[in-house]
Write a protein that holds these residues in place. Structure first.
Motif, PDB file in Angstrom:
ATOM      1  N   CYS A 652     -74.926  41.321 117.403  1.00 58.58           N
ATOM      2  CA  CYS A 652     -76.604  41.338 117.374  1.00 58.58           C
ATOM      3  C   CYS A 652     -76.311  41.920 119.005  1.00 58.58           C
ATOM      4  O   CYS A 652     -76.901  42.294 119.512  1.00 58.58           O
ATOM      5  N   GLN A 653     -75.987  40.595 120.336  1.00 57.14           N
ATOM      6  CA  GLN A 653     -76.085  40.198 121.308  1.00 57.14           C
ATOM      7  C   GLN A 653     -75.304  41.644 121.981  1.00 57.14           C
ATOM      8  O   GLN A 653     -75.477  42.400 122.886  1.00 57.14           O
ATOM      9  N   HIS A 695     -82.747  35.107 116.668  1.00 55.71           N
ATOM     10  CA  HIS A 695     -84.112  34.728 116.970  1.00 55.71           C
ATOM     11  C   HIS A 695     -84.177  35.705 118.254  1.00 55.71           C
ATOM     12  O   HIS A 695     -83.091  35.869 118.531  1.00 55.71           O
ATOM     13  N   GLY A 696     -85.320  35.742 118.530  1.00 57.85           N
ATOM     14  CA  GLY A 696     -85.841  36.444 118.932  1.00 57.85           C
ATOM     15  C   GLY A 696     -85.623  37.969 118.444  1.00 57.85           C
ATOM     16  O   GLY A 696     -85.697  39.619 119.611  1.00 57.85           O
ATOM     17  N   PHE A 697     -84.720  38.419 117.629  1.00 56.01           N
ATOM     18  CA  PHE A 697     -84.464  39.732 117.141  1.00 56.01           C
ATOM     19  C   PHE A 697     -85.852  40.914 117.078  1.00 56.01           C
ATOM     20  O   PHE A 697     -85.819  41.821 117.059  1.00 56.01           O
ATOM     21  N   GLN A 699     -88.498  39.847 118.124  1.00 55.22           N
ATOM     22  CA  GLN A 699     -89.132  40.893 119.738  1.00 55.22           C
ATOM     23  C   GLN A 699     -88.051  42.201 120.356  1.00 55.22           C
ATOM     24  O   GLN A 699     -89.314  42.560 120.863  1.00 55.22           O
ATOM     25  N   ALA A 700     -87.507  41.351 119.744  1.00 58.14           N
ATOM     26  CA  ALA A 700     -86.497  42.978 120.621  1.00 58.14           C
ATOM     27  C   ALA A 700     -86.342  44.281 120.521  1.00 58.14           C
ATOM     28  O   ALA A 700     -86.138  45.417 120.922  1.00 58.14           O
ATOM     29  N   THR A 701     -86.961  44.378 118.470  1.00 60.11           N
ATOM     30  CA  THR A 701     -86.628  45.807 117.672  1.00 60.11           C
ATOM     31  C   THR A 701     -87.988  46.140 117.707  1.00 60.11           C
ATOM     32  O   THR A 701     -88.476  47.991 117.714  1.00 60.11           O
ATOM     33  N   GLN A 735     -90.595  35.306 110.570  1.00 61.14           N
ATOM     34  CA  GLN A 735     -89.882  35.982 112.696  1.00 61.14           C
ATOM     35  C   GLN A 735     -90.960  36.695 112.488  1.00 61.14           C
ATOM     36  O   GLN A 735     -91.830  36.892 113.423  1.00 61.14           O
ATOM     37  N   TRP A 739     -94.559  37.185 114.613  1.00 62.10           N
ATOM     38  CA  TRP A 739     -94.336  37.934 115.669  1.00 62.10           C
ATOM     39  C   TRP A 739     -95.592  38.552 116.243  1.00 62.10           C
ATOM     40  O   TRP A 739     -96.786  38.625 115.214  1.00 62.10           O
TER      41      TRP A 739
END
Length: 1032
Positions: A652-653, A695-697, A699-701, A735, A739
């Protein structure tokens, strides 16, 4: 008016746009003038008017006729522009022009074309004497008159004559064109036209075969007794020496005569192929004579073909104004294809097999002679050489068989493939024997390349049907492959690398030792040690064969080297040029895919995935490439996801910055294809995600997905983005719900707004095809407590949209919202729908009718299983409201026995019986029980085997040709069976589903004990009853 028309027509020839446009506009303004069409005919008839203006007059006349002659013409503009009384004059005058002696060929063709267009709608009602006039002119007319009459007659037979009109004049018509065809005093082109008319007659005969088989066959037998000796004579007549290039360019008398004789031969071979398609048994007794004549002709033409196309650069693929092919390459193609067809005829096979028994070795056998023949015609022409050197993409398109350019070289490959399917061992032995003798001579590199090309075609077919070449034979070709790889001639060297890969792929493990050296040589050539682009690209393609066939222990250590070689090659390319080279960019991605999948972990640390995305970014408009990239990424994601959370987080990163950057770039440049690709990749990444997601997936997408889903109207983009959001909820709803977007809206509210937009009637079914799955996931994960009053609103919107849905995938998606809810509480679903009003109709009636009418077409194992259990729960309710719902039952098949054409289907739409919903549920579940047991699959496999047996080679020469064994597709039994094995779309079958079968068997056992089941069982068809008895 004629003077005005000449001025306007002259202006339409102007190189300046303004006067040309003005003249065209003025001509169109004259459409309503009563003398306009006759004025155009008059201009075309005047010898004092320049030829180009006369031709333009006829072209504009055709445009005028198409626009305003009759509503029956496809291009009709809505108003008939010619009075009936004037049409008579136009038809008469135009026919006189079309059949005028001495008229320039281009004018005669143009006039005949207009006559044919008018005849297509006016014959026979408004033009009853047309056919008789033509038949009166042809026997005794001059060359020009006969030529024009035959041009009109071809169109009349192809477009206008129905079966009744044809059979009234059939014998006279066939005799008429026969007399022209056999008359050696006529020009060869006129004789060729007569044969073309005869060939068109077989289209009509084929149409009436089903209803009048005996009469039609008797007629054909009678007719062919006269024609076949003529065809054989034409085939056996040798062509004169070809004209020189200067004679061709000047269209000398010699060149015209030669072209006419070639055209006549081509039409004869075409009509023989047509007869074979309709009445093969009538041709079979003559098949050995025809085969021999064709072989002898091809043998005699080798020298002329070599001179014209391999040594010189003559024009190929020539077609005259009468639509008659007349260049030698076309004749070679037709005769190679006919020779291939004759190989299937039982008399030919018997004779050839007998010769093989008497001379079993390759030396001097007829198989070796065939190899000699095909190698002669499979050589690269001067024209092809020029094209391929100029554009490597053209070379690759020919190599991967995706081109529409069917050339003698291609026909040779097809002929040998068919021969190899029949006589595998002798074909390979014959090719090896001839290759040995060829490579011992000083013949040109083109002949040596052609021999390896033919081998490559055979090996490609072996791969398709999963057949292997014998080790001794494979080793026999190695020395020639090595020789080719070291030659200075680019195409021979490239062929060596390509055949090396193909031999490795189709020889099992017998060439492993030498294959490693071939693989390494290919790698070295790619990394710029070979100066030829053709060779480097061939090596890149050959790498696929090594990577797919050699053991992992050999290829995996070379993974980095291969990806580096591809990286270096791509860096030498202009990406703007590369993205226009479809075949090259696809070949690069295919090879990169195979290299990455040797060990997908290279995507976490190496450059494989970066290179894949870089190429994909530039080729996003290439549909085939995007499929390859998605499939590759799916395999990578599946593998890495299985390695655990750390590996998936690393993936993912690496991937998310690329995907989000692609979203931004696509939005900035309005490049929809790039945005679509990014959405596809994100849907794949989320489908194979872990629970919970990194974590943060979200928010990123989600900001990107939300913007797309609320703003785009692109069908495919909306589907991919919807799937991605659904997958996020499936893997980590918490998650998402936690959000908030930039305005402070919570994740659930954002998703509900997205669903509301997707359910809007402003979006079509295809764009919203995945919204049902998203809605079902939201309902399941959020629950009634979190959704509160939004739940009935959401379900109501789904039901309303379902009522108007027509696309199968969309219907399934929306229906499964209620199916999944029914798994938990079917009673609540029925209650909700029963209380819902949809445009004045009861919601239960609307939803259940749509649900049951489409259930048997649902796809996906999980979805089908959910649907089956949901329907069983609804049946178990024994709810009188469900029992009161009436839905479509069985299709009522018309008993009149007439063929259902499209127009008849529109006038008489399908009719169904009407049955209660519980009975329909039983019918659906019986179908699903049969499918889950694999019984339908067994039927499909048996049917495929039967079709393959029916499609044996002899059947192509029987009177009932098998539609599943067409010559152009040539599907073998192995291929048909593999389609079933792969669950191909051609067979509506599924793998066994033991879980669903066990559930249904147990459920039917229980249901049979419930009140009302006996009555419903008796209402089933006998076939359904028997299925249920057998399966349960």
């Amino acid at each position: 008016m004629e003077e005005q028309l000449v001025q306007l027509l002259s202006a339409t020839q102007s190189a300046s746009e303004a006067p040309r446009k003005q003249a065209e506009s003025q001509l169109q303004s004259l459409y309503g003038h009563v003398e306009f069409p006759l004025g155009l005919i008059s201009v075309a008839s005047h010898e004092s008017v320049p030829l180009n203006i006369r031709h333009a007059a006829l072209l504009y006349l055709k445009i005028f006729v198409l626009a305003g002659w009759s509503p029956l013409l496809d291009e009709f503009k809505g108003q008939v522009l010619v009075p009936e009384e004037q049409k008579v004059r136009i038809r008469q005058t135009l026919l006189e022009l079309a059949t005028q002696d001495g008229l320039e060929n281009r004018l005669q063709t143009a006039a005949s074309t207009v006559v044919s267009k008018i005849a297509g709608v006016d014959f026979p009602e408004q033009w009853p004497d047309l056919l008789q006039k033509l038949m009166h002119i042809i026997p005794n007319g001059t060359e020009g008159q006969v030529h024009g009459s035959l041009r009109v007659l071809v169109g009349l037979v192809e477009e206008s004559l129905n079966e009744d009109q044809f059979f009234l004049v059939a014998r006279d018509l066939v005799k008429l064109v026969y007399d022209v065809a056999v008359n050696e005093g006529r020009k060869p082109t006129i004789r060729a036209l007569a044969v073309a008319v005869f060939r068109s007659c077989f289209d009509i005969l084929e149409m009436v075969m089903e209803d009048h088989k005996a009469q039609v066959k008797t007629f054909a037998d009678e007719v062919l007794r006269g024609w076949l000796p003529f065809f054989i004579q034409v085939l056996k007549t040798r062509l004169p020496a070809p004209p020189s290039e200067d004679e061709e360019n000047q269209e000398s008398t010699n060149a015209q005569l030669y072209g006419g004789l070639v055209a006549l031969k081509i039409q004869v071979v075409k009509v023989l192929m047509r007869i074979r398609g309709v009445f093969p048994s009538l041709l079979s007794p003559q098949s050995t004579t025809l085969f021999s004549a064709t072989w002898e002709e091809l043998s005699s033409l080798q020298g002329a073909y070599r001179q014209m196309y391999i040594e010189e650069d003559r024009q190929s693929r020539l077609v005259d104004a009468d639509d008659l092919s007349y260049s030698l390459d076309f004749l070679v193609i037709e005769e190679l294809d006919f020779m291939q067809a004759c190989l299937r005829a039982p008399p030919v096979r018997a004779e050839l097999e007998n010769q093989l028994r008497n001379n079993p070795g390759p030396d001097g056998s007829w198989v070796t002679e065939v190899m000699k023949l095909v190698v002669a015609y499979a050589q690269i022409t001067t024209e092809e050489e020029g094209f391929w050197e100029f554009d490597v993409n053209v070379f690759l398109s020919e190599e991967t068989s995706v081109t529409a350019n069917y050339a003698p070289r291609t026909a040779c490959g097809d002929l040998v493939i068919k021969l190899g399917e029949w006589l595998t061992g002798p074909t390979l032995d014959g090719l090896l024997s001839y290759t040995r003798s060829l490579y011992s001579t000083t013949q040109s590199w083109k002949a040596k390349e052609a021999a390896l090309f033919i081998l490559n075609q055979l090996l490609g077919d072996f791969q398709d049907v999963q057949k292997q070449i014998a080790p001794d034979t494979a080793n026999g070709f190695i020395e020639f492959v090595r020789y080719a790889m070291q030659q200075p001639d680019v195409f021979l060297r490239a062929r060596g690398f390509l055949v090396a890969g193909s031999l490795t792929r189709t020889s099992g493990d017998s060439l492993q030792q030498v294959a490693v050296s071939f693989l390494e040589a290919s790698l070295q050539a790619i990394t710029n040690t070979d100066e030829s682009e053709i060779v480097r690209v061939s090596c890149i393609r050959a790498l696929q064969h090594y990577l797919q066939s050699l053991p992992h222990a050999i290829t995996q250590p070379l993974q980095n080297s291969i990806i580096t070689a591809l990286f270096n090659y791509i860096n030498t390319q202009d990406m703007e040029v590369l993205k226009e080279s479809d075949d090259l960019i696809v070949t690069l991605v295919e090879t990169l895919r195979d290299a990455i999948l040797l060990d997908p972990r290279i995507c976490l640390a190496g450059s494989g995935l970066d290179l894949l995305f870089e190429v994909a970014k530039h080729g996003a408009n290439n549909f085939q490439l995007t499929i390859l990239v998605n499939e590759t990424f799916e395999e990578v994601t599946t593998s890495i996801s299985a390695m655990g959370s750390d590996a998936y987080i690393q993936l993912c990163q690496k991937v998310l910055p690329v995907v989000t950057a692609a979203f931004d770039l696509g939005n900035l440049t309005e490049e929809n294809a790039l945005t679509n690709l990014a959405a596809d990749l994100l849907s794949v990444l989320t489908e194979n995600g872990l629970t919970p997601l990194p974590h943060g997936f979200v928010q990123a997408t989600m900001p990107k997905l939300n913007r797309l889903l609320l703003g785009s109207n692109d069908d495919e983009l909306l589907k991919s983005a919807t799937i991605a959001v659904k997958n996020i909820i499936s893997h980590d709803h918490q998650q998402l719900f936690d959000w908030q977007d930039e305005t402070g809206k919570g994740g659930l509210e954002v998703v509900l707004i997205i669903i509301d937009r997707l359910l809007s009637p402003s979006l079509d079914d295809n764009a919203a095809a995945e919204v049902g799955a998203l809605a079902a996931e939201v309902v399941e994960k959020a629950g009634s407590e979190r959704l509160g009053p939004f739940l009935p609103q959401l379900l109501g919107a789904v039901a309303v949209r379902l009522s108007s849905a027509t696309q199968a995938q969309f219907i399934q998606s929306l229906t499964l919202v209620f199916a999944r809810l029914s798994l938990v509480n079917a009673h609540d679903v029925v209650n909700f729908l029963a209380g819902l009003d949809i445009s004045g109709q009861n919601g239960l009636q609307v939803v259940l009718a749509k649900w049951l009418e489409n259930s048997i077409n649902f796809a996906g194992y999980d979805e089908i299983r959910q649907n089956v259990i949901a329907l069983s729960r609804i049946y178990d309710l024994k709810d009188p409201r469900v029992a009161g719902i009436q839905v479509k039952g069985e299709l009522i098949v018309p008993r009149d026995g007439r063929i259902m054409t499209r127009s008849r289907a529109r006038a008489n739409p399908d009719q169904y019986t009407i049955v209660p919903a519980p009975l329909k549920i039983l019918k659906v579940l019986i179908v699903e029980l049969t499918s889950a047991s694999g019984a339908s699959r067994q039927l499909d496999a048996a049917a495929a085997a039967d079709l393959a047996d029916e499609g044996s080679d002899d059947d192509d020469w029987e009177d009932e040709p098998n539609p599943f064994q067409d010559l152009s597709t040539g599907m073998s039994k192995e291929q048909l069976m593999s389609l079933v094995a792969e669950d191909g779309p051609g067979f509506n079958s599924r793998q066994r589903d033991d879980e669903t079968q066990a559930f249904l068997v147990e459920w039917f056992g229980r249901a049979a004990q419930t009140p009302g089941f006996a009555e419903e069982f008796n209402a089933l068809t006998e076939e359904e009853k028997e299925r249920l008895r057998t399966m349960s």
